[in-house]
Design a protein around this motif. Structure first.
Motif, PDB file in Angstrom:
ATOM      1  N   PHE A  37       0.844  -1.184   0.000  1.00 14.97           N
ATOM      2  CA  PHE A  37       0.000   0.000   0.000  1.00 14.97           C
ATOM      3  C   PHE A  37       0.882   1.238   0.000  1.00 14.97           C
ATOM      4  N   ASN A  38       0.403   2.304  -0.588  1.00 16.46           N
ATOM      5  CA  ASN A  38       1.115   3.566  -0.638  1.00 16.46           C
ATOM      6  C   ASN A  38       0.862   4.311   0.679  1.00 16.46           C
ATOM      7  N   VAL A  39       1.924   4.668   1.357  1.00 21.35           N
ATOM      8  CA  VAL A  39       1.793   5.319   2.661  1.00 21.35           C
ATOM      9  C   VAL A  39       1.113   6.685   2.544  1.00 21.35           C
ATOM     10  N   LYS A  40       1.286   7.370   1.420  1.00 20.81           N
ATOM     11  CA  LYS A  40       0.628   8.671   1.233  1.00 20.81           C
ATOM     12  C   LYS A  40      -0.886   8.505   1.109  1.00 20.81           C
ATOM     13  N   ASP A  41      -1.325   7.433   0.447  1.00 19.77           N
ATOM     14  CA  ASP A  41      -2.756   7.126   0.426  1.00 19.77           C
ATOM     15  C   ASP A  41      -3.256   6.904   1.845  1.00 19.77           C
ATOM     16  N   GLY A  42      -2.494   6.142   2.614  1.00 23.93           N
ATOM     17  CA  GLY A  42      -2.889   5.845   3.989  1.00 23.93           C
ATOM     18  C   GLY A  42      -2.999   7.091   4.838  1.00 23.93           C
ATOM     19  N   TYR A  43      -2.023   7.989   4.708  1.00 21.03           N
ATOM     20  CA  TYR A  43      -2.084   9.231   5.482  1.00 21.03           C
ATOM     21  C   TYR A  43      -3.331  10.022   5.121  1.00 21.03           C
ATOM     22  N   ALA A  44      -3.618  10.131   3.829  1.00 16.88           N
ATOM     23  CA  ALA A  44      -4.788  10.893   3.383  1.00 16.88           C
ATOM     24  C   ALA A  44      -6.081  10.262   3.885  1.00 16.88           C
ATOM     25  N   ILE A  45      -6.157   8.940   3.881  1.00 14.05           N
ATOM     26  CA  ILE A  45      -7.369   8.256   4.354  1.00 14.05           C
ATOM     27  C   ILE A  45      -7.620   8.576   5.822  1.00 14.05           C
ATOM     28  N   GLN A  46      -6.606   8.394   6.655  1.00 13.40           N
ATOM     29  CA  GLN A  46      -6.824   8.630   8.090  1.00 13.40           C
ATOM     30  C   GLN A  46      -7.106  10.099   8.366  1.00 13.40           C
ATOM     31  N   TYR A  47      -6.486  11.009   7.607  1.00 15.55           N
ATOM     32  CA  TYR A  47      -6.750  12.438   7.789  1.00 15.55           C
ATOM     33  C   TYR A  47      -8.180  12.774   7.362  1.00 15.55           C
ATOM     34  N   ALA A  48      -8.621  12.194   6.252  1.00 15.58           N
ATOM     35  CA  ALA A  48      -9.994  12.425   5.771  1.00 15.58           C
ATOM     36  C   ALA A  48     -11.011  11.983   6.818  1.00 15.58           C
ATOM     37  N   VAL A  49     -10.775  10.818   7.411  1.00 14.70           N
ATOM     38  CA  VAL A  49     -11.680  10.310   8.442  1.00 14.70           C
ATOM     39  C   VAL A  49     -11.729  11.299   9.614  1.00 14.70           C
ATOM     40  N   LYS A  50     -10.577  11.813  10.029  1.00 15.32           N
ATOM     41  CA  LYS A  50     -10.528  12.798  11.119  1.00 15.32           C
ATOM     42  C   LYS A  50     -11.276  14.080  10.761  1.00 15.32           C
ATOM     43  N   GLN A  51     -11.299  14.421   9.467  1.00 20.23           N
ATOM     44  CA  GLN A  51     -11.977  15.636   9.006  1.00 20.23           C
ATOM     45  C   GLN A  51     -13.467  15.417   8.753  1.00 20.23           C
ATOM     46  N   GLY A  52     -13.957  14.193   9.009  1.00 18.65           N
ATOM     47  CA  GLY A  52     -15.383  13.932   8.874  1.00 18.65           C
ATOM     48  C   GLY A  52     -15.830  13.445   7.513  1.00 18.65           C
ATOM     49  N   LEU A  53     -14.893  13.206   6.608  1.00 18.03           N
ATOM     50  CA  LEU A  53     -15.242  12.634   5.308  1.00 18.03           C
ATOM     51  C   LEU A  53     -15.384  11.125   5.479  1.00 18.03           C
ATOM     52  N   MET A  70      -6.826  -1.335   6.779  1.00 18.44           N
ATOM     53  CA  MET A  70      -7.930  -0.369   6.772  1.00 18.44           C
ATOM     54  C   MET A  70      -8.417  -0.080   8.192  1.00 18.44           C
ATOM     55  N   GLU A  71      -8.455  -1.098   9.046  1.00 26.02           N
ATOM     56  CA  GLU A  71      -8.809  -0.862  10.450  1.00 26.02           C
ATOM     57  C   GLU A  71      -7.809   0.086  11.095  1.00 26.02           C
ATOM     58  N   GLY A  72      -6.520  -0.079  10.775  1.00 29.73           N
ATOM     59  CA  GLY A  72      -5.471   0.789  11.312  1.00 29.73           C
ATOM     60  C   GLY A  72      -5.624   2.236  10.873  1.00 29.73           C
ATOM     61  N   LEU A  73      -6.297   2.442   9.743  1.00 27.39           N
ATOM     62  CA  LEU A  73      -6.541   3.807   9.250  1.00 27.39           C
ATOM     63  C   LEU A  73      -7.899   4.336   9.699  1.00 27.39           C
ATOM     64  N   HIS A  74      -8.610   3.550  10.511  1.00 29.94           N
ATOM     65  CA  HIS A  74      -9.907   3.919  11.082  1.00 29.94           C
ATOM     66  C   HIS A  74     -11.010   4.066  10.041  1.00 29.94           C
ATOM     67  N   VAL A  75     -10.925   3.274   8.978  1.00 27.94           N
ATOM     68  CA  VAL A  75     -11.977   3.258   7.959  1.00 27.94           C
ATOM     69  C   VAL A  75     -13.215   2.633   8.600  1.00 27.94           C
ATOM     70  N   PRO A  76     -14.355   3.332   8.600  1.00 26.87           N
ATOM     71  CA  PRO A  76     -15.527   2.841   9.328  1.00 26.87           C
ATOM     72  C   PRO A  76     -16.266   1.682   8.662  1.00 26.87           C
ATOM     73  N   GLU A  77     -16.173   1.548   7.360  1.00 24.29           N
ATOM     74  CA  GLU A  77     -16.861   0.464   6.649  1.00 24.29           C
ATOM     75  C   GLU A  77     -15.857  -0.241   5.740  1.00 24.29           C
ATOM     76  N   ILE A  78     -15.553  -1.491   6.080  1.00 22.91           N
ATOM     77  CA  ILE A  78     -14.609  -2.301   5.320  1.00 22.91           C
ATOM     78  C   ILE A  78     -15.333  -3.586   4.948  1.00 22.91           C
ATOM     79  N   HIS A  79     -15.549  -3.773   3.652  1.00 20.05           N
ATOM     80  CA  HIS A  79     -16.325  -4.933   3.201  1.00 20.05           C
ATOM     81  C   HIS A  79     -15.488  -5.760   2.237  1.00 20.05           C
TER      82      HIS A  79
END
Length: 172
Positions: A37-53, A70-79
């Protein structure tokens, strides 16, 4: 047109293989499937979640490594292991009070096609299959696994005035 659409996006839905990864799967001697996985994608995902997206993952793959990442990035829905992505997308939209127009979907191959025809913003990596590129509102210059997710999340958050450089710097 895509920028006015992205400004109103409330949820980004991601496929995994070919979007968050380059699509390559390494299988070890125990049969475990490994992805990078690309670490920059991961950073953006966790930041987006913190910003309410809202950020959701819908994939046909069944890798526990994907789940843990995905759990580590706090993604609320992982299917995982989803064969009918559109039905699940419609169910999630209803559960979260979203219209499909509120959703951006980043996909790269035919299992993503029906979802991408229905959402407000269909986005493809540069190396997506041609049918997916044709139904996309935007085709990134980045290939899957090379920052396409970061690119889109950053565009959405900047357009919504939620990409706060001073906050980003302090979190380092």
């Amino acid at each position: 047109m895509i920028y006015s659409t992205l400004k109103n996006i409330k949820c980004i839905v991601l496929d995994v293989d070919g979007v968050l990864t380059d699509g390559a799967i390494l299988v070890n001697e125990n049969g475990e499937q490994l992805r990078t996985f690309n670490v920059k994608d991961g950073y953006a995902i966790q930041y987006a979640v913190k910003q309410g997206l809202l950020v959701f993952v819908i994939t046909g793959g069944r890798s526990q490594g994907v789940l843990k990442r995905m759990e580590g990035l706090h993604v609320p829905e992982i299917h995982l292991g989803v064969s009918d992505k559109l039905s699940l997308l419609e169910e999630l939209a209803a559960r979260y009070g979203l219209s499909l127009a509120d959703i951006a979907f980043i996909g790269d191959d035919m299992p993503d096609y029906s979802c991408m025809q229905q959402v407000g913003a269909a986005i493809a990596p540069a190396d997506a299959v041609e049918d997916i590129k044709r139904v996309s509102h935007y085709v990134s210059t980045k290939r899957g696994g090379e920052g396409v997710v970061r690119e889109i999340i950053e565009k959405v958050l900047r357009l919504q005035d939620k990409w706060h450089t001073e906050v980003l710097i302090k979190s380092i």
